[in-house]
Design an enzyme around this catalytic site. Structure first.
Site, mmCIF file in Angstrom:
data_model
loop_
_atom_site.group_PDB
_atom_site.id
_atom_site.type_symbol
_atom_site.label_atom_id
_atom_site.label_comp_id
_atom_site.label_asym_id
_atom_site.label_seq_id
_atom_site.Cartn_x
_atom_site.Cartn_y
_atom_site.Cartn_z
ATOM 1 N N ASP A 3 102.117 60.125 20.584
ATOM 2 C CA ASP A 3 102.470 58.926 21.343
ATOM 3 C C ASP A 3 101.303 57.941 21.320
ATOM 4 O O ASP A 3 100.189 58.300 20.951
ATOM 5 C CB ASP A 3 102.892 59.258 22.785
ATOM 6 C CG ASP A 3 101.921 60.206 23.451
ATOM 7 O OD1 ASP A 3 100.697 60.008 23.287
ATOM 8 O OD2 ASP A 3 102.384 61.138 24.140
ATOM 9 N N ASP A 58 99.193 55.049 23.444
ATOM 10 C CA ASP A 58 98.861 54.339 24.673
ATOM 11 C C ASP A 58 98.162 53.048 24.291
ATOM 12 O O ASP A 58 97.407 53.001 23.319
ATOM 13 C CB ASP A 58 97.935 55.187 25.550
ATOM 14 C CG ASP A 58 98.648 56.438 26.045
ATOM 15 O OD1 ASP A 58 99.876 56.394 26.188
ATOM 16 O OD2 ASP A 58 97.970 57.457 26.261
ATOM 17 N N ASP A 108 87.595 60.160 29.970
ATOM 18 C CA ASP A 108 86.954 61.471 30.134
ATOM 19 C C ASP A 108 85.932 61.825 29.060
ATOM 20 O O ASP A 108 84.782 62.146 29.363
ATOM 21 C CB ASP A 108 88.009 62.581 30.297
ATOM 22 C CG ASP A 108 89.168 62.500 29.311
ATOM 23 O OD1 ASP A 108 89.101 61.676 28.373
ATOM 24 O OD2 ASP A 108 90.129 63.273 29.464
HETATM 25 P P1 ATP Z 1 97.181 64.062 24.127
HETATM 26 O O1 ATP Z 1 97.117 64.096 22.658
HETATM 27 O O2 ATP Z 1 97.263 65.394 24.712
HETATM 28 O O3 ATP Z 1 98.190 63.104 24.704
HETATM 29 P P2 ATP Z 1 95.340 62.201 25.242
HETATM 30 O O4 ATP Z 1 93.873 62.041 25.056
HETATM 31 O O5 ATP Z 1 96.213 61.069 24.817
HETATM 32 O O6 ATP Z 1 95.748 63.545 24.552
HETATM 33 P P3 ATP Z 1 96.462 61.780 27.819
HETATM 34 O O7 ATP Z 1 96.571 62.722 28.971
HETATM 35 O O8 ATP Z 1 97.695 61.248 27.204
HETATM 36 O O9 ATP Z 1 95.577 62.526 26.751
HETATM 37 O O10 ATP Z 1 95.534 60.596 28.313
HETATM 38 C C1 ATP Z 1 95.353 59.393 27.576
HETATM 39 C C2 ATP Z 1 93.923 58.907 27.746
HETATM 40 O O11 ATP Z 1 93.662 58.586 29.123
HETATM 41 C C3 ATP Z 1 92.857 59.910 27.356
HETATM 42 O O12 ATP Z 1 92.578 59.864 25.980
HETATM 43 C C4 ATP Z 1 91.684 59.452 28.191
HETATM 44 O O13 ATP Z 1 91.051 58.337 27.602
HETATM 45 C C5 ATP Z 1 92.347 58.980 29.475
HETATM 46 N N1 ATP Z 1 92.457 60.065 30.473
HETATM 47 C C6 ATP Z 1 93.501 60.885 30.694
HETATM 48 N N2 ATP Z 1 93.278 61.741 31.683
HETATM 49 C C7 ATP Z 1 92.052 61.474 32.145
HETATM 50 C C8 ATP Z 1 91.240 61.996 33.189
HETATM 51 N N3 ATP Z 1 91.668 63.009 33.940
HETATM 52 N N4 ATP Z 1 90.016 61.442 33.378
HETATM 53 C C9 ATP Z 1 89.604 60.419 32.608
HETATM 54 N N5 ATP Z 1 90.305 59.891 31.613
HETATM 55 C C10 ATP Z 1 91.523 60.387 31.378
HETATM 56 MG MG MG Z 2 98.344 60.867 25.098
#
Ligand code: ATP
Ligand code: MG
Length: 455
Positions: A73, A75, A149
């Site tokens: 996905d 963002d 994060d």
């Molecule tokens: P995935 O591939 O699992 O979706 P992701 O990195 O996109 O991994 P998400 O949970 O979709 O994870 O979160 C999107 C973004 O938002 C992360 O890449 C990070 O930059 C930020 N983020 C998400 N959760 C947190 C958190 N608990 N603290 C700080 N930043 C966060």
């Molecule tokens: Mg994500």
């Protein structure tokens, strides 16, 4: 003027460390394949940019693109407010209480658009352990970056110019396969203990090593997870289990001391010798399906993880004089209620789990109309896949799985013949007595597949 001069002589390194000015990487340096970017994500950034706003892909999508993986996905981060974003798209919905975001829809495709968040969590409302409860300020792009994060999750990609903005050395960490928290790890875990679980998930999923400063506080701070609302822990656990690397994640959780006494589910899964093989097969099959892009159902997954706890209680109720079917329902009630307290299993998932479990003794009735009735059950596929897992793990005689495979495939005459042919052994319930006969896992039931009845 002086600042500019100092910056010039210190060059890129200084820019990187101050976290305000990003390192800007062109296509040759970052190597992102534009073909891997969803056209709808480009439509969103383009529309926002045409309206005069900044807009970038951000987070996991950029990380995956840099690793050459097609993101699941996308963002998008922007300096437009949620209201301003909403006005630019026909199907856009503002959601979220803690922090508003906009869901932009194109057909089935959903894109999450987030306004840059403000830097400091100092003024934010926190609980007595330091966990941030509410923090709704918007901010500059570099402030948004510092709130993320990990360094590898804090990069921004502009599809129009094909440049990557790297605020915290994420590119270097991607190259070195290092997972590093932005800022002081202890403080970042305290603000949001879910990050402890995220470290484990990303390390296992990406096969990255955890930087020593990022790793050191994990086991000490693990109990902070107790303080996080159950629904958030559940969401993160689901991501972990559906990452395509569930087995690796669970091993890593154990290695980091994060499983013990924190999540009752994990205690059960990781510390029961009895069901170990069953759980291992269930997770391996889930991982394989996800890696092949096939859907998996959370109900099936959790039903597998908790099955042996159910079996244990099922046997106990039967030993106390209950009939098998009511005993199974009582066991399911016990297990579900002890897990929901902490894990906030959603009602739909819990009811799917119950259906799958309840179907198991019904597979043993192979006479009269019973097998035909079972064929009409909406959840047959899930129940049958579950039965095959039980056979493959050696819990029950594989003859039962083979019989059902043949029965499902057969035509009307074949089915009659199968019912007429006396099963080798009568009942094959999952009781300890049956297991001790030692017939486990010799047969050749079809490989179990986690059912595709997606949610
Ligand atoms: P995935 O591939 O699992 O979706 P992701 O990195 O996109 O991994 P998400 O949970 O979709 O994870 O979160 C999107 C973004 O938002 C992360 O890449 C990070 O930059 C930020 N983020 C998400 N959760 C947190 C958190 N608990 N603290 C700080 N930043 C966060
Ligand atoms: Mg994500």
């Amino acid at each position: 003027m002086i600042k500019k001069f100092i910056r010039r002589i210190l060059g890129r390194k200084e820019k990187l460390d101050n976290g305000t000015d990003p390192l800007i990487l062109g296509p040759k340096e970052h190597g992102i394949d534009p073909q891997l970017v969803s056209p709808n994500a480009v439509r969103v950034t383009q529309t926002l940019q045409d309206a005069g706003f900044k807009a970038f892909l951000v987070g996991g999508a950029v990380r995956d693109l840099l690793l050459g993986i097609k993101p699941k996905d996308f963002d998008i981060a922007t300096n437009a407010t949620p209201e301003q974003v909403k006005r630019l798209f026909r199907r856009a919905f503002i959601i979220g209480r803690r922090f508003q975001i906009v869901h932009v829809m194109f057909g089935q495709d959903l894109l999450e658009v987030t306004t840059f968040r403000g830097a400091s969590s100092e003024g934010a409302i926190k609980d007595e352990h330091g966990r941030v409860l509410r923090d709704n300020t918007f901010g500059e792009q570099h402030e948004d970056a510092i709130r993320r994060d990990f360094t590898i999750n804090a990069m921004y990609y502009d599809p129009a110019t094909q440049s990557v903005l790297d605020y915290h050395g994420g590119m270097a960490d991607i190259r070195n396969k290092k997972l590093r928290v932005i800022g002081v790890p202890e403080a970042r875990y305290r603000e949001d203990p879910v990050r402890l679980l995220r470290v484990v998930r990303f390390a296992a999923k990406l096969d990255f090593t955890i930087d020593s400063a990022t790793r050191a506080p994990i086991s000490v701070m693990a109990p902070l997870i107790n303080n996080v609302p159950a629904a958030r822990v559940f969401d993160e656990m689901l991501k972990l289990l559906m990452s395509g690397h569930a087995l690796a994640c669970l091993h890593q959780l154990r290695k980091e001391g994060l499983h013990h006494g924190l999540l009752p589910l994990l205690d059960v899964v990781l510390e029961q010798p009895l069901g170990e093989k069953f759980v291992r097969l269930a997770l391996a099959s889930t991982d394989a399906r996800i890696q092949q892009g096939k859907p998996v159902s959370p109900g099936f997954l959790f039903a597998s993880l908790l099955w042996h706890q159910v079996v244990e209680k099922w046997n106990a109720y039967q030993a106390a004089g209950e009939y098998p079917i009511p005993a199974l329902h009582l066991a399911a009630d016990d297990v579900l209620s002890s897990q929901t307290e902490k894990l906030a299993l959603q009602r739909k998932i819990a009811s799917d789990m119950r259906d799958i479990w309840a179907m198991q003794p019904r597979f043993e009735r192979r006479t009269g109309k019973s097998p035909y009735k079972l064929l009409e059950n909406m959840r047959l596929r899930a129940g049958y896949d579950f039965l095959l897992l039980r056979c493959a793990s050696g819990e029950i005689d594989s003859e039962l799985g083979e019989w059902w495979t043949a029965f499902i495939d057969a035509d009307a005459t074949g089915r009659e013949a199968l019912i007429a042919s006396k099963p080798k052994s009568g009942s094959t319930s999952g009781s300890a007595k049956k297991r001790s006969r030692g017939r486990g896992g010799r047969g050749r039931a079809k490989e179990p597949v986690v059912n595709e009845g997606g949610e």
